[in-house]
Each structure stands twice: as C-alpha cells, then as structure tokens.
Design a protein around this motif. Structure first.
Motif, PDB file in Angstrom:
ATOM      1  N   TYR A 256     -10.713  -7.737   6.747  1.00 29.62           N
ATOM      2  CA  TYR A 256     -10.242  -5.618   7.303  1.00 29.62           C
ATOM      3  C   TYR A 256     -11.056  -5.206   7.946  1.00 29.62           C
ATOM      4  O   TYR A 256     -10.976  -4.578   8.978  1.00 29.62           O
ATOM      5  CB  TYR A 256     -10.371  -4.955   5.791  1.00 29.62           C
ATOM      6  CG  TYR A 256      -9.109  -5.104   4.680  1.00 29.62           C
ATOM      7  CD1 TYR A 256      -7.754  -4.728   5.257  1.00 29.62           C
ATOM      8  CD2 TYR A 256      -8.664  -6.197   3.670  1.00 29.62           C
ATOM      9  CE1 TYR A 256      -6.547  -5.026   4.583  1.00 29.62           C
ATOM     10  CE2 TYR A 256      -8.066  -6.480   2.926  1.00 29.62           C
ATOM     11  CZ  TYR A 256      -6.709  -5.728   3.350  1.00 29.62           C
ATOM     12  OH  TYR A 256      -5.521  -5.806   2.658  1.00 29.62           O
TER      13      TYR A 256
ATOM     14  N   GLU B 119      -5.497   4.744   8.553  1.00 32.15           N
ATOM     15  CA  GLU B 119      -4.640   3.931   7.453  1.00 32.15           C
ATOM     16  C   GLU B 119      -5.799   2.492   7.941  1.00 32.15           C
ATOM     17  O   GLU B 119      -6.336   2.180   6.785  1.00 32.15           O
ATOM     18  CB  GLU B 119      -3.348   2.799   8.510  1.00 32.15           C
ATOM     19  CG  GLU B 119      -3.032   1.760   7.704  1.00 32.15           C
ATOM     20  CD  GLU B 119      -1.879   1.340   8.132  1.00 32.15           C
ATOM     21  OE1 GLU B 119      -0.939   1.393   7.360  1.00 32.15           O
ATOM     22  OE2 GLU B 119      -1.587   1.693   9.232  1.00 32.15           O
TER      23      GLU B 119
ATOM     24  N   ASP C 123      -2.809   3.527  -3.265  1.00 33.37           N
ATOM     25  CA  ASP C 123      -4.303   3.006  -3.964  1.00 33.37           C
ATOM     26  C   ASP C 123      -4.554   2.207  -4.973  1.00 33.37           C
ATOM     27  O   ASP C 123      -4.906   1.094  -5.204  1.00 33.37           O
ATOM     28  CB  ASP C 123      -5.522   3.956  -3.768  1.00 33.37           C
ATOM     29  CG  ASP C 123      -5.032   4.891  -1.772  1.00 33.37           C
ATOM     30  OD1 ASP C 123      -5.261   4.314  -1.218  1.00 33.37           O
ATOM     31  OD2 ASP C 123      -5.382   5.865  -2.854  1.00 33.37           O
TER      32      ASP C 123
ATOM     33  N   GLN D 137      -7.623   1.358   4.365  1.00 36.14           N
ATOM     34  CA  GLN D 137      -7.711  -0.430   3.683  1.00 36.14           C
ATOM     35  C   GLN D 137      -8.746  -1.456   3.329  1.00 36.14           C
ATOM     36  O   GLN D 137      -9.120  -1.366   2.556  1.00 36.14           O
ATOM     37  CB  GLN D 137      -7.000  -0.772   4.574  1.00 36.14           C
ATOM     38  CG  GLN D 137      -5.562  -0.524   4.791  1.00 36.14           C
ATOM     39  CD  GLN D 137      -4.649  -1.014   6.437  1.00 36.14           C
ATOM     40  OE1 GLN D 137      -5.866  -1.694   7.105  1.00 36.14           O
ATOM     41  NE2 GLN D 137      -3.239  -1.015   6.235  1.00 36.14           N
TER      42      GLN D 137
ATOM     43  N   ARG E 134       0.950  -1.446   0.053  1.00 34.68           N
ATOM     44  CA  ARG E 134       0.098   0.286  -0.022  1.00 34.68           C
ATOM     45  C   ARG E 134       0.736   1.036  -0.221  1.00 34.68           C
ATOM     46  O   ARG E 134       0.146   2.624   0.043  1.00 34.68           O
ATOM     47  CB  ARG E 134      -0.970   0.476   0.806  1.00 34.68           C
ATOM     48  CG  ARG E 134      -1.948  -1.133   0.774  1.00 34.68           C
ATOM     49  CD  ARG E 134      -2.408  -1.052  -0.296  1.00 34.68           C
ATOM     50  NE  ARG E 134      -3.128   0.385  -0.078  1.00 34.68           N
ATOM     51  CZ  ARG E 134      -4.801   1.218   0.382  1.00 34.68           C
ATOM     52  NH1 ARG E 134      -5.234   0.074   1.350  1.00 34.68           N
ATOM     53  NH2 ARG E 134      -4.951   2.119  -0.255  1.00 34.68           N
TER      54      ARG E 134
END
Length: 554
Positions: free
Chosen positions: A503, A465, A45, A469, A41
């Motif tokens: 995630y 962050e 993106d 993600q 990352r």
C-alpha cells in the motif's frame, strides 16, 4: 479515530439500546465488539456483526437491531456514513479527518504503537530450540530460534511477562555418545557406530585437549570420558549460544536437565503425583496412570532397575516451572515429537492444571534450504545436517530470520536461497525493508525541501483513495499483533507488513510529499509527511517483532 475508539463508541450505543429495552448486558464487554476491514472498500472502512451476536438472546431481529444501533452512531463525530447490510451487518465509513488523525497518533506513539494488554500480568515461559549439546543447531532448531524469539517479542508486545528458556539436555545416553565420539576423534579412531561425526567433533576434541592441563592419553578410560564429557559439552554449548546470539536470539534462562536429578526434583514431583492419586507400582517399576487423562497408555516413571525414565525429567521440569510462578508454559517441539503431546497434556492434568492453558505444545515442521532448485543436503562443518551457520552464511541474519518466520510453523518450509539473495521485490524481506528505507529517504528529502511536520497537520486533506487505503491498513496493526500473540502465529506480522509495504509503494507513486520546482510548501505536504513517517514507524515496529533490522538506506 482508531478501531479501539470506534469499538468503544459502538459499545456505548449497545448499552443505551439495552437499557431502553431492559436487555441483559452483564456478559458483554467492549471486547465483544469486533470490527473488521471489509474486503470491498466500497462497503466502508469498518464492519461489525455485533447485532448478529446479541439479537437472538435479546429476542430481536438482527437487522432491526443493527438499524437502531446505526441510528445511534450517526451523531458520533468522525463517522461520515453508516449502512446496514445483509442480515444485520453495520458498515461504517469514517470522514477523512477522523481517519487521517491516525497518522499523528502513530508517529507520537512511536515504538509503542501496536502494543496491547491481552496478556497484561500473565507470566509466560517460552521454551524453544533446546537442541542437544552434541552438535550445531540444525534447520529445525533454527526455525524455532527465529519463530520462538519473534513469538516472545509479540507476547511481550501484548503485555505478557515473558521468559525465554532453553532446556539444556545434559543428562542421558546422547551425552555419553558425544563424549565417546570426541575421544575417538582425539585418538584418531573412526567415530562410534552410534556416535556423532563431522568436522566440528574434531574441532571440539582438539579444544578439549588444549583446555585440559595434563596429559589426557594417560588417563583411565572412565576418567578420560568424564573429561571429554564435561569440557566437551561446555565447549559445544558455548558454540550453540554464540551461534544463537549472532542470530539475534538470547535466552533469559538456561536450565540444566542434570540439575533435576541432582536436586531430587524428580522424587519431589513423583511424590506430588502420588498424593494426587496418579501413581501406582507394577512389575517393580513406578508408573504414572495417564490413561485416565487422555493418554493412550500409562507411563513408566522409575524403571525396575531404579533408573528414571525420560518422562521423569519432564514431570520435575514442569513442576519446577509452575513453582517459579509461570501461568502459561509454552514448549516448541520438532515434528518428530508429535506423539509426545498426549502424555505431556496428561502430565499437566495430573498436576491439577488445565492442558492447553497452563501447558501448550507447538509442533514445528521441517525446513529445507534450496539452491538452484535442489535441496542442500550436507553442511560444510556438520557433515550430515544443514545448520544455522549454513543459513546465515548463505543469506545473512535478516533474510534468514524473515524467511523462517513468514510462514506458519506447522507447515513444511522450503527456503529458496537464490531468491533471498536478490535485491528485487520478489524477495519479501527486501520488499519490506526497501519500503522502510524509502520512508526514510522521503523524510530526508522533505527536510531538505523545507517540509516539516511540526509546521502543520490537516488530516482532512488526506482524502485521496491511496491515502484512505494506506490509513486503513495502518489501523490494523494493533489487531494483527494481538491476533499473532493469541494464536501463537508470528507469520501474521510478516504477511501484514508486506501488505503495508504494498500500500505504501502505491501511495508513494500517487501522492507527493515534496513540492515540485517552485511549488509552495502547504499543509498537504506536511500532513502527507506525517503519513509517510507513520508508515515507516509501523513497518519498523513490525520488523522489530520479527527480530529483523529496519535499514534507513538500501
């Protein structure tokens, strides 16, 4: 900014650069602009390799072209930074507001998010399961039931007009063996050596006797066999349809093989192929010359005794599908049919069609149910095989379907029944469904705490962050659905929503939606609720594509 928006922006810059340099773009479209998520990352993106694709035909250095395109993109609102890497990759990072706006897009799109137009206007016939009506559905057929229904949903989500079709094999020797097995059970005799066994045979035989108005025992042998054939097959097929329905699988068309022979469809198909120049006569039989079309040997269609060979029904059935207007015909077959592919593709070509386009054949591998580390060998009811009912009884519909779909269908599969019964994160279906239930719980608790989405949305605040993600993986859903449709691989959706769940759980641990104690409700809480609900929507949409429920509480 969605990946589609970004791809359009990049394509417009490609056109500008092409116009300045007088380069030909007639063969290019926005579909050529592929965006990928960098594994690292830190690289941004999104990444595009479009410069590597078009630089050579334009006589340019790929890295120089990438630098020029990146310069053009700098003015695009929502792009925070750009970097040219390696031989000509363009790495793109979006600003928080542009990235975060996706949360609202997903919520407002609802069940439509992830849908596309890859197969818009294409009529697809998807034939799957098609088990002989001589017994319960075994695990190979059960796998195709789950995979086939999920693939149908995915193809529909990609814009296709999909017809689910079941080919009802009610013609041939296996039906005769079935009826003789029923008669033996009715008379209390052992099953024929080439017949069918299991408790279900005795159940069906007893129901045939109950359904027949008169005394079966006084009928001549041929009449008795016809009664057991007609009523028995209907009862068995009724059980098959009921089992599939309980498994969440229903068909639009149940096509009877027998109708092909009764309607003279076989004769019409042979005549069509004769006109195409692919038929010849030899040794009193009628043959299809398939060796000219990639098959290893020519095939008998009508045997010397006048009886139709099995492939004759295939010819008539394929032609019937094409005459019904289907552009693409997908047939899902078991591992034991691998040698069948070449002759079917030759048949497709003989009709003047394109193998792999007008006709596709998918081969599925075997499934084993494992309990206590050992394969289950026998069914309580069927006796010799493990069935769909055995799977559902062991773990339920949701866990059964999910387990069958989450692996590539061309690989052999062992399903651990002990694992699927656990309510832990080791159980993949529980892991995903629990993530969805958690999004619903957050929504309920937010409402109780006075956090309402409609009171505010500030996507620029989603700069943690974990939020970046989570948004990044949510953006991938439309691409995953399109890819699963194009490659005929529903397992990609399952693996994807497991990634989303992962995630989401990490985001949940780090980013609060609900204010603590006397803390005031702010736009950050409201915007995070949008992201929470967007995640729930994506998981819900993904589970629907797999035919699996999305519980709001667990």
């Amino acid at each position: 900014m969605t990946p589609q928006d970004l791809a359009r922006e990049l394509f417009e810059r490609i056109i500008l650069v092409a116009q300045r340099g007088k380069h030909d773009v007639s063969s290019l479209s926005v579909d050529d602009v592929v965006l990928e998520r960098p594994k690292n990352r830190d690289h941004g993106d999104w990444a595009s390799s479009i410069s590597l694709k078009i630089a050579k035909p334009w006589g340019l250095n790929p890295r120089d072209l990438a630098t020029e395109l990146a310069s053009e993109l700098e003015s695009v609102e929502g792009i925070a930074s750009l970097e040219v890497a390696g031989p000509g990759f363009i790495n793109i990072r979006l600003d928080a507001a542009s990235s975060g706006a996706l949360a609202k897009t997903i919520v407002e799109s609802g069940s439509e998010y992830g849908r596309g137009d890859l197969y818009r206007g294409v009529k697809l016939n998807l034939e799957f399961v098609s088990a002989n009506p001589t017994g319960p559905i075994h695990m190979g057929g059960t796998r195709w039931a789950a995979v086939g229904d999920s693939l149908a949903r995915i193809l529909q989500a990609a814009g296709g007009e999909v017809t689910r079709e079941y080919y009802f094999n009610d013609h041939g020797a296996q039906i005769d063996r079935f009826s003789r097995s029923l008669i033996a059970a009715y008379l209390g005799e052992p099953a024929p050596e080439d017949g069918y066994g299991g408790a279900y045979i005795h159940d069906i035989a007893a129901r045939v006797a109950d359904a027949y108005a008169n005394d079966l025992s006084v009928l001549p042998k041929e009449e008795m066999q016809e009664v057991f054939r007609s009523i028995g097959v209907e009862l068995m097929f009724g059980e098959i349809k009921a089992s599939l329905h309980e498994f969440g699988v229903d068909f639009d068309v149940y096509f009877h093989e027998d109708s092909l022979h009764e309607s003279r469809a076989v004769e019409r198909a042979v005549e069509r192929l004769r006109q195409q120049g692919h038929i010849f006569e030899q040794d009193g039989a009628t043959w299809l010359r398939t060796t000219d079309l990639g098959d290893d040997k020519d095939r008998v269609i009508i045997k010397s005794d006048g009886q139709a060979a099995y492939i004759a029904g295939d010819l008539a059935y394929y032609l019937d599908k094409r005459e019904r207007g289907f552009d693409r015909n997908i047939i899902m077959l078991g591992a034991d049919h691998h040698g069948y592919v070449a002759r079917m593709m030759a048949m497709c070509a003989a009709f003047g069609d394109e193998p792999g386009v007008n006709l596709e054949i998918m081969i599925g591998q075997m499934v084993n149910l494992v309990r206590d580390g050992q394969p289950m060998r026998m069914s309580k009811r069927a006796g010799t095989i493990v069935t769909l009912e055995d799977l559902v009884e062991a773990v339920g519909v949701d866990a059964g379907r999910y387990a069958l779909v989450r692996s590539s269908s061309d690989s052999q599969l062992d399903i651990d029944l002990d694992l699927l019964g656990k309510k832990t994160n080791d159980n993949p279906v529980f892991y995903v469904q629990y993530a969805h239930a958690r999004t619903c719980a957050v929504g309920r608790n937010a409402a109780a705490s006075g956090v309402r989405r409609e009171d505010g949305f500030a996507p620029e605040l989603l700069d943690h962050e974990a939020e970046s993600q989570l948004l990044g993986v949510l953006q991938e859903f439309p691409r995953i659905v399109a890819q699963a449709a194009e490659l005929r691989e529903p397992h990609r959706v399952a693996r994807y929503i497991e990634e989303v769940a992962g995630y989401y759980h990490r985001w949940y641990d780090k980013c609060r939606v609900i204010p603590q104690a006397d803390e005031e409700v702010t736009d950050l809480h409201r915007t995070r609720l949008w992201l929470n609900d967007a995640t729930g929507q994506v998981i819900r949409n993904g589970l629907w594509l797999l035919g699996v429920s999305s519980p709001s509480k667990m």
